[in-house]
Scaffold this motif. Sequence first.
Motif, short mmCIF file in Angstrom:
data_model
loop_
_atom_site.label_atom_id
_atom_site.label_comp_id
_atom_site.label_asym_id
_atom_site.label_seq_id
_atom_site.Cartn_x
_atom_site.Cartn_y
_atom_site.Cartn_z
N HIS A 61 5.79 5.84 7.67
CA HIS A 61 5.97 4.38 7.64
C HIS A 61 4.67 3.82 7.06
O HIS A 61 3.59 4.13 7.56
CB HIS A 61 6.21 3.85 9.04
N SER A 62 4.79 3.04 6.02
CA SER A 62 3.60 2.53 5.33
C SER A 62 3.65 1.03 5.13
O SER A 62 4.69 0.39 5.26
CB SER A 62 3.47 3.20 3.95
N CYS A 63 2.48 0.51 4.81
CA CYS A 63 2.31 -0.90 4.46
C CYS A 63 1.77 -0.95 3.03
O CYS A 63 0.81 -0.25 2.70
CB CYS A 63 1.33 -1.56 5.42
N CYS A 64 2.40 -1.76 2.22
CA CYS A 64 1.94 -1.93 0.84
C CYS A 64 0.69 -2.80 0.84
O CYS A 64 0.68 -3.90 1.40
CB CYS A 64 3.04 -2.58 0.00
N GLY B 100 2.13 -6.38 1.06
CA GLY B 100 2.22 -6.45 2.52
C GLY B 100 3.52 -5.96 3.12
O GLY B 100 3.69 -5.99 4.34
N GLU C 119 6.26 -3.61 4.74
CA GLU C 119 6.25 -2.39 5.54
C GLU C 119 7.58 -1.69 5.36
O GLU C 119 8.63 -2.35 5.35
CB GLU C 119 6.01 -2.69 7.02
N CYS D 189 6.17 1.30 -3.07
CA CYS D 189 6.68 0.13 -2.36
C CYS D 189 8.04 -0.26 -2.93
O CYS D 189 8.18 -0.44 -4.15
CB CYS D 189 5.70 -1.04 -2.50
N LEU E 231 0.90 4.06 8.06
CA LEU E 231 0.81 3.56 9.43
C LEU E 231 1.32 4.57 10.45
O LEU E 231 0.88 4.58 11.60
CB LEU E 231 1.59 2.25 9.58
#
Length: 118
Positions: free
Chosen positions: A71-74, A78, A80, A90, A101
């Motif tokens: 799970h990531s945040c750009c 921004g 997720e 993204c 994350l």
Amino acid sequence: MHELGIMTGVMESVETAARDAGATRVLEVRLTVGEMTEAIPDALEFAFEALSEQNELFDGAKLLITMVKPHSCCLACGAEFDHDRFHMFCPQCDSFALELLAGRELHIDSIEVDLPDD
């Protein structure tokens, strides 16, 4: 096979905690493993079984593994999002600048042991 090294460390930690608690036997070990560790659940289970045979404290113990998806945040927009290990762009802006994350975890959630009757 880095799973053998991972499981060796896990079992050493579990054994220390179990012996410190006065346990006579480990019944169950619960792990959380992120997919980004590239650990393969079947290989972890195989390593657990092989190492359990060498240590009577783990005789009959079960291993339960919870895998965590990345799970990531750009960092550009921004957003997720969840993704797999290979597609880390993204979905909103197609940026590759991400902050991971979740998905790199590797921890022991719990152990269940038998304690002697006093």
